[in-house]
Motif scaffolding. Structure first.
Motif, mmCIF file in Angstrom:
data_model
loop_
_atom_site.group_PDB
_atom_site.id
_atom_site.type_symbol
_atom_site.label_atom_id
_atom_site.label_comp_id
_atom_site.label_asym_id
_atom_site.label_seq_id
_atom_site.Cartn_x
_atom_site.Cartn_y
_atom_site.Cartn_z
ATOM 1 N N ARG A 86 41.711 35.172 38.840
ATOM 2 C CA ARG A 86 42.777 36.133 39.202
ATOM 3 C C ARG A 86 43.164 36.326 40.596
ATOM 4 N N VAL B 112 47.170 39.114 34.308
ATOM 5 C CA VAL B 112 47.429 39.887 35.725
ATOM 6 C C VAL B 112 48.694 40.367 35.631
ATOM 7 N N ASN B 113 48.761 41.732 36.193
ATOM 8 C CA ASN B 113 49.762 42.407 36.031
ATOM 9 C C ASN B 113 50.567 42.441 35.053
ATOM 10 N N GLU B 114 50.034 42.383 33.666
ATOM 11 C CA GLU B 114 50.701 42.653 32.588
ATOM 12 C C GLU B 114 51.552 41.296 32.237
ATOM 13 N N ASP C 64 46.974 35.887 42.104
ATOM 14 C CA ASP C 64 47.590 37.237 42.972
ATOM 15 C C ASP C 64 47.890 36.278 43.948
#
Length: 103
Positions: A92, A14-16, A96
């Protein structure tokens, strides 16, 4: 810094950032009774635990900003679907949400 074991866990990015997660069932010795998911960033920057099948009016998750940081229990939305199944997309969404709340 001690490494997090990947044994028995699934990887998700998630987001690298890479996270490890697992689902398990536990009673009387954790934040939640029953089926729950535990998520940890590989770099140990975030830990989230969420109990599935919680009542809508009292749903919570536990967040920590890193190893040694205090655990914070807070109200949260539902991450499993109407069918009561937690999918990788639900994980995910949990990550987040945890990142947004932990800032």
């Amino acid at each position: 810094m001690m490494a997090i074991s990947a044994k028995g866990k699934r990887r998700i990015s998630v987001n690298e950032r890479v996270y490890l997660w697992r689902m398990f069932e536990h009673y009387d010795q954790s934040w939640f009774d029953g089926v729950q998911v535990s998520v940890a960033a590989v770099d140990q920057a975030l830990f989230v635990r969420y109990g599935l099948h919680q009542p809508d009016d009292s749903r919570t998750a536990v967040i920590s900003r890193g190893r040694g940081a205090p655990d914070v229990r807070t109200a949260c939305p539902r991450f499993e679907g109407e069918d009561r199944v937690l999918t990788p997309q639900g994980v995910r969404d949990l990550i987040d949400w945890g990142l947004a709340v932990a800032l």
